[in-house]
Design a protein around this motif. Structure first.
Motif, mmCIF file in Angstrom:
data_model
loop_
_atom_site.group_PDB
_atom_site.id
_atom_site.type_symbol
_atom_site.label_atom_id
_atom_site.label_comp_id
_atom_site.label_asym_id
_atom_site.label_seq_id
_atom_site.Cartn_x
_atom_site.Cartn_y
_atom_site.Cartn_z
ATOM 1 N N GLY A 155 0.785 -1.233 0.000
ATOM 2 C CA GLY A 155 0.000 0.000 0.000
ATOM 3 C C GLY A 155 0.810 1.273 0.000
ATOM 4 O O GLY A 155 0.243 2.366 -0.166
ATOM 5 N N LYS A 156 2.123 1.189 0.196
ATOM 6 C CA LYS A 156 2.954 2.392 0.187
ATOM 7 C C LYS A 156 3.073 2.939 -1.239
ATOM 8 O O LYS A 156 3.078 2.197 -2.212
ATOM 9 N N GLN A 157 3.193 4.256 -1.350
ATOM 10 C CA GLN A 157 3.397 4.903 -2.638
ATOM 11 C C GLN A 157 4.890 5.190 -2.819
ATOM 12 O O GLN A 157 5.499 5.858 -1.991
ATOM 13 N N VAL A 158 5.447 4.645 -3.895
ATOM 14 C CA VAL A 158 6.884 4.747 -4.147
ATOM 15 C C VAL A 158 7.106 5.325 -5.537
ATOM 16 O O VAL A 158 6.426 4.943 -6.488
ATOM 17 N N VAL A 159 8.048 6.253 -5.648
ATOM 18 C CA VAL A 159 8.432 6.749 -6.964
ATOM 19 C C VAL A 159 9.878 6.334 -7.233
ATOM 20 O O VAL A 159 10.762 6.524 -6.402
ATOM 21 N N VAL A 160 10.085 5.705 -8.380
ATOM 22 C CA VAL A 160 11.414 5.260 -8.808
ATOM 23 C C VAL A 160 11.855 6.143 -9.965
ATOM 24 O O VAL A 160 11.196 6.183 -11.008
ATOM 25 N N CYS A 161 12.940 6.841 -9.765
ATOM 26 C CA CYS A 161 13.445 7.761 -10.791
ATOM 27 C C CYS A 161 14.412 7.016 -11.704
ATOM 28 O O CYS A 161 15.531 6.698 -11.305
ATOM 29 N N GLY A 162 13.977 6.734 -12.912
ATOM 30 C CA GLY A 162 14.791 6.010 -13.880
ATOM 31 C C GLY A 162 14.263 4.604 -14.090
ATOM 32 O O GLY A 162 14.022 3.869 -13.121
ATOM 33 N N TYR A 163 14.069 4.221 -15.354
ATOM 34 C CA TYR A 163 13.555 2.886 -15.666
ATOM 35 C C TYR A 163 14.520 2.151 -16.594
ATOM 36 O O TYR A 163 14.127 1.532 -17.568
ATOM 37 N N GLY A 164 15.808 2.255 -16.254
ATOM 38 C CA GLY A 164 16.797 1.407 -16.913
ATOM 39 C C GLY A 164 16.759 0.031 -16.270
ATOM 40 O O GLY A 164 15.767 -0.338 -15.624
ATOM 41 N N GLU A 165 17.830 -0.722 -16.389
ATOM 42 C CA GLU A 165 17.835 -2.080 -15.832
ATOM 43 C C GLU A 165 17.707 -2.054 -14.312
ATOM 44 O O GLU A 165 16.996 -2.874 -13.725
ATOM 45 N N VAL A 166 18.388 -1.117 -13.648
ATOM 46 C CA VAL A 166 18.285 -1.008 -12.187
ATOM 47 C C VAL A 166 16.866 -0.616 -11.792
ATOM 48 O O VAL A 166 16.265 -1.209 -10.896
ATOM 49 N N GLY A 167 16.318 0.383 -12.464
ATOM 50 C CA GLY A 167 14.957 0.819 -12.176
ATOM 51 C C GLY A 167 13.939 -0.277 -12.407
ATOM 52 O O GLY A 167 12.987 -0.432 -11.626
ATOM 53 N N LYS A 168 14.119 -1.039 -13.451
ATOM 54 C CA LYS A 168 13.198 -2.154 -13.738
ATOM 55 C C LYS A 168 13.212 -3.175 -12.606
ATOM 56 O O LYS A 168 12.164 -3.680 -12.174
#
Length: 526
Positions: free
Chosen positions: A307-320
């Motif tokens: 249920g936590k809201q998380v934002v991931v900056c960057g969707y390269g291999e690490v972000g994926k």
């Protein structure tokens, strides 16, 4: 007409009443207790939105005392606070009488050796490479100066390089990721290692310089993670840099620096870009981060992600990898991206692509993994909600503008190892992990098997560059040969009892391939 009571019935009744009275005596005691002892909300003062200053101080002190004693909150079993004396001020020697190292405590070597032996059990491919090439000594004469994370897994790599004939001098690429006991074990084994957990910035550069600036010893190969060592040699020791036979770099940040040097015509040695090899990108960056992101966050914050809201900056291999792990635990995940292709991938994987400014007020966790700088600025930090967790999964500490938080109006409280609460004047606090440095290796560990893949790739790249005939590699940045990538993968398949299908001669001819590979062209996207 009344029914006569059975003989002995009165006595049995009295005995039962006595037994019941004894059984419920505790209940009777409770009911006789003063009423105020079982009241809660009525007699308690209403909690304020944020703790008072006094409350914050006492709370942080108690948490700090308990958590720094716990091994589960740090990557190393030896906390950096166990000895206030700087290793630079100590006089230490190993059992052979050598003092050509600088570690936290050489007496921890035996424990570090056990850690290395445990890591070797899950790094069978690297050990296999060591055994196969040990007799040939393909790195005989190589003088390798390295700057990587110093963990049990990288120790297996360093000792493999030594077994293949190289002389090594090593420093750490991250001031928080060194396992002190492992550094001690390397020093005891005769490796010139200069690193300890909790180095200052000055210590960091001093350790690198001690590895490079040595009388009677000159490096001819560089193994780097982040580009700091390469940058130091290039700037401070240009004569040494010109004589380097090859550079192997494994991080996005370091590769970016190499391409900048190449573009400017200042790269005077060949370099191997290990970061963009398939085995590094897919396994270390994707699969490793998919597991280690949760390990780092759980050890430091004990947070529940459902249920936590998380934002991931960057969707390269690490972000994926990060997004996949968080989504699996029930988190609501947002993604920020500059690349439309990566952004479209995020959309197709079920994530909402947003600008950071659009969600910064509502998210519970912010994770950076872009390789860029100032991704999270002071303006973003000011707008975050209370108790928002901020961390970085990229190599460098430039993604979060931590410097902007070191101002008089903000209070820093260290609540446990690698966990700081940055407190605003109104009482709002932001939870900053590892001071914006790489979370997984600063605050936890990473899977040994994945590091075996990366380490084997690095070892083969060093062997290739060192033994390449003159003219094969010019003064430029090269990708790892596809055949070498496939060889690294094949070394790790026996761990899964995997059996490859072999092409027939007719099938190989139809596809235009060699039966032994490479099986994909260089432009193939895995």
């Amino acid at each position: 007409m009344s029914v006569p009571e059975p003989a002995g019935g009165e006595e049995a009744k009295q005995a039962k009443e006595a037994e019941d009275a004894e059984k419920f005596s505790f209940m009777a005691t409770v009911t006789k207790a003063p009423k105020k002892q079982i009241q809660f909300a009525d007699d308690m003062q209403e909690f304020s939105k944020f703790p008072t200053k006094t409350g914050r101080r006492s709370l942080s002190r108690s948490i700090s005392q308990s958590s720094t004693d716990s091994y589960s909150s740090a990557a190393s079993y030896t906390d950096s606070s166990d000895d206030e004396v700087s290793p630079r001020e100590k006089q230490q020697t190993n059992s052979k009488g050598s003092s050509n190292f600088c570690v936290k405590n050489i007496k921890q070597a035996e424990f570090g050796r056990r850690e290395i032996e445990i890591a070797e059990q899950d790094m069978s491919a690297l050990i296999s490479l060591r055994k196969r090439a040990q007799g040939e000594k393909p790195l005989a004469g190589a003088k390798i100066v390295g700057c990587t994370h110093i963990t049990a897994q990288t120790a297996v790599l360093i000792e493999t390089l030594c077994a293949l004939g190289a002389q090594c001098r090593w420093s750490a690429c991250n001031i928080y990721s060194t396992q002190n006991e492992v550094a001690a074990a390397l020093a005891e084994a005769g490796v010139a290692v200069f690193a300890w957990k909790g180095e200052s910035e000055d210590d960091f550069w001093w350790c690198i310089d001690r590895c490079v600036n040595v009388e009677g010893w000159q490096a001819n190969m560089i193994l780097d993670d982040g580009g700091d060592l390469t940058h130091w040699v290039y700037k401070k020791y240009p004569n040494i840099f010109k004589k380097i036979r090859g550079i192997v770099e494994e991080s996005v940040t370091g590769v970016h620096r190499l391409y900048q040097l190449s573009k400017a015509g200042k790269l005077c040695v060949p370099a191997m870009n290990v970061n963009d090899s398939v085995t590094k990108q897919k396994f270390d960056n994707l699969y490793c981060c998919r597991e280690s992101i949760l390990d780092g966050l759980k050890r430091t914050t004990d947070v529940m992600f459902g249920g936590k809201q998380v934002v991931v900056c960057g969707y390269g291999e690490v972000g994926k990898g990060c997004c996949a792990a968080l989504k699996a635990l029930g988190a609501i995940v947002y993604v920020t991206e500059i690349d439309p292709i990566c952004a479209l991938q995020a959309c197709m994987d079920g994530f909402r692509v947003v600008k950071l400014s659009e969600v910064i007020r509502q998210v519970d966790v912010v994770i950076t993994c872009t390789g860029n700088k100032n991704v999270v600025t002071r303006e973003h930090l000011d707008r975050m909600k209370n108790s928002c967790i901020v961390c970085n999964m990229g190599h460098s500490n430039t993604e979060i503008d931590v410097t902007s938080l070191r101002t008089p109006e903000l209070t820093w409280e260290r609540v446990r190892s690698q966990v700081d609460h940055v407190i605003w004047p109104d009482g709002k606090r932001v939870v900053l992990l590892a001071e914006g440095r790489l979370l997984n290796l600063s605050c936890s560990t990473v899977p040994t098997f994945v590091l075996s893949i990366t380490a084997t790739t690095q070892a083969l790249a060093l062997i290739e560059l060192y033994n390449a005939p003159e003219g094969r590699y010019k003064q430029d940045v090269y990708l790892l040969p596809k055949k070498m990538d496939e060889y690294v993968a094949s070394l790790h398949l026996p761990s899964f009892d995997a059996h490859l299908t072999e092409l027939t001669d007719d099938q190989a001819k139809y596809l235009g391939l060699n039966k032994n590979g490479p099986f994909k062209p260089n432009y193939y996207r895995y």
